[in-house]
Design a protein around this motif. Structure first.
Motif, short mmCIF file in Angstrom:
data_model
loop_
_atom_site.label_atom_id
_atom_site.label_comp_id
_atom_site.label_asym_id
_atom_site.label_seq_id
_atom_site.Cartn_x
_atom_site.Cartn_y
_atom_site.Cartn_z
N TYR A 27 0.86 -1.19 0.00
CA TYR A 27 0.00 0.00 0.00
C TYR A 27 0.90 1.24 0.00
O TYR A 27 1.79 1.36 0.84
N CYS A 29 0.78 5.54 -0.10
CA CYS A 29 -0.08 6.72 0.01
C CYS A 29 0.01 7.56 -1.27
O CYS A 29 1.10 7.93 -1.69
N CYS A 209 -6.51 5.60 4.73
CA CYS A 209 -5.46 4.66 4.32
C CYS A 209 -5.56 3.36 5.09
O CYS A 209 -5.36 2.27 4.53
N HIS A 234 1.11 10.93 9.95
CA HIS A 234 0.18 10.13 9.17
C HIS A 234 0.33 8.62 9.41
O HIS A 234 -0.63 7.94 9.77
N GLU A 238 -1.90 5.81 11.36
CA GLU A 238 -2.41 4.61 10.68
C GLU A 238 -2.12 3.36 11.50
O GLU A 238 -2.96 2.48 11.65
#
Ligand code: AMP
Ligand code: ZN
Length: 467
Positions: A27, A29, A209, A234, A238
């Motif tokens: 994954y 961003c 996310c 960030h 998460e």
């Protein structure tokens, strides 16, 4: 020996062991789509695109998710300024993102989810956090309670007490602790909103996310990536919300790219020191941009300047001149047996692949990998000539292309560009030289020069380059 990855979480290089053998879940961003991406954003996307393609080169199946943040303060502000809806703004810049991404040769993600398309999933995720006691609602704003997550700060290697000492709660904020962050924001006048158990509102930034990674890849994923500006808050947030909800580790490897700088300062929209990818693409071939970016390791800061791009351009040209020579040799090469030295070279070509893999396995060292390809190119160019057997020339060319492939470099054919007329002139000059008609040979050379083609007579035969 397999691939080693520098993991931000443990601050060390670790052997990559995927959750499912032969598969990688990744994954990364993606951009906030309120503007064109700048060339600093492009560095991060090119790095992860290359990492993904290298996994594929090594035989892995890669599930690659990259999101679009299409709702946040910047989106709302820009949409209001332009007099369009947030949805229209998102549609426009997602389209523009794909134009740049396609030009740069970025392979499309398996899924490119948009935050606004997953509001129901986001609400469910926040409800889970609330049920587990990690979230609290104050008049329609829902916050994550960082003091309840005992590992808060583990990714960025900070202690929550130190973080709290350095932070303060803004007078307009109602949250309990300075590090708590919004999962859901109640609607303010002029803002778009969605129905939720806490009233009409919109998601905070971090939550999307966690939701997307979980939805498309599972509660524990292999790799989570982004630029290093995202480590805190960030990615820290998460980790907190994902692990609080699932009770499992969120990502096994955290990867962060170093910045693209300008005069040693991070290129960013807020500092207004950026070049859009679009404007750079107008001046430079996309492959030159990729070559420039990959000439440095992804964890080393890279300075951006026109001079450095010019250097990259000449560097790439050197590769293509050599490739062209090989293509030219291949056209005339004959099927014949290899001599002992030719067989040695034939075998040696594979050792460059081993070295390439060694470099890339070591935390995706594209800088070293490019040097290995350069060594291969040099070796075959000095040792191949017009008499070389076809299998050998073929193998050399194929190897260069194969190694360039995961980097999305060196895939173009230079032969196609050389039109028939130029080709005929080169042959005419060769004929003239064979017949020792030096005057004619020189005349043809001048004619070619006028067309921007420079010839070099070398012990390996005639080489040419564009001037
Ligand atoms: P943004 O649209 O600002 O959220 O950024 C999209 C991606 O680009 C994120 O992964 C950022 O970390 C990354 N990024 C932003 N600025 C830079 C930069 N100067 N160099 C490298 N990556 C960057
Ligand atoms: Zn993110």
């Amino acid at each position: 020996m397999g691939i080693k990855i520098y993991n931000t979480m443990t601050r060390s290089k670790e052997e990559f062991v995927p959750l499912k053998p032969g598969e990688v879940s990744m994954y990364v961003c993606g951009p906030t789509v309120y503007n064109y991406i700048h060339i600093g954003n492009a560095r991060t996307f090119i790095s992860f695109d290359t990492i993904r393609k290298y996994f594929e080169y090594r035989g892995y199946k890669v599930n690659y998710i990259q999101n679009f943040t299409d709702i946040d303060d910047k989106m709302i502000k820009r949409a209001n300024e332009d007099g369009i809806s947030v949805k229209e703004l998102g549609d426009k810049f997602i389209g523009e993102y794909f134009k740049d991404a396609d030009a740069l040769g970025l392979k499309r993600a398996t899924v490119h989810p948009r935050a606004t398309e997953l509001i129901d999933d986001i609400i469910d995720f926040i409800k889970d956090l609330e049920n587990k006691g990690y979230a609290y609602n104050i008049n329609g704003d829902v916050y994550f309670d960082t003091t309840k997550f005992k590992d808060y700060g583990k990714l960025s290697n900070q202690r929550i007490d130190d973080l709290e000492a350095g932070a303060r709660i803004d007078i307009n904020e109602t949250k309990h602790n300075p590090m708590d962050f919004a999962l859901w924001k109640g609607q303010k006048p002029g803002e778009p909103g969605w129905e939720s158990p806490w009233g009409v509102g919109r998601p905070g930034w971090h939550i999307e996310c966690s939701v997307m990674a979980t939805k498309f890849l599972g509660e524990t994923i292999d790799i989570h990536g982004g630029g290093s500006d995202l480590i805190f808050p960030h990615h820290e947030n998460e980790v907190a919300q994902s692990e609080a909800r699932s009770g499992k580790p969120f990502a096994r490897y955290w990867m962060h790219t170093a910045f693209l700088n300008i005069n040693n300062q991070k290129m960013s929209k807020s500092l207004n020191n950026f070049f859009t990818t679009r404007e750079v693409l107008q001046k430079y071939d996309p492959e030159v941009i990729r070559f420039f970016m990959l000439s440095g390791h992804y964890r080393t800061p890279l300075n951006f300047s026109p001079d450095l791009l010019e250097q990259a351009k000449s560097g790439l040209e050197r590769f293509y001149n050599s490739i062209h020579n090989l293509e030219y040799l291949l056209k005339g090469a004959k099927d014949k047996d290899m001599s002992d030295t030719e067989r040695e070279l034939y075998d040696r070509i594979d050792t460059y692949e081993d070295k390439f893999i060694e470099a890339m396995d070591d935390d995706f060292n594209t800088a070293d990998a490019i040097s290995v390809i350069f060594d291969l190119v040099k070796d075959v160019n000095t040792n191949l000539n017009a008499d070389s057997p076809k299998v050998l020339v073929q193998k050399a060319l194929k190897k260069i292309r194969d190694l360039g492939k995961p980097l999305t470099l060196l895939q173009k054919s230079t032969m196609g560009k050389l039109d028939d007329e130029v080709q005929k002139l080169i042959e005419k000059r060769q004929e003239a030289r064979k017949e020792k008609n030096w005057a004619l040979a020189d005349k043809v050379r001048d004619e070619l020069k006028a067309k921007g083609i420079e010839l070099q007579d070398t012990p390996q035969g005639v080489k040419w380059r564009k001037i």
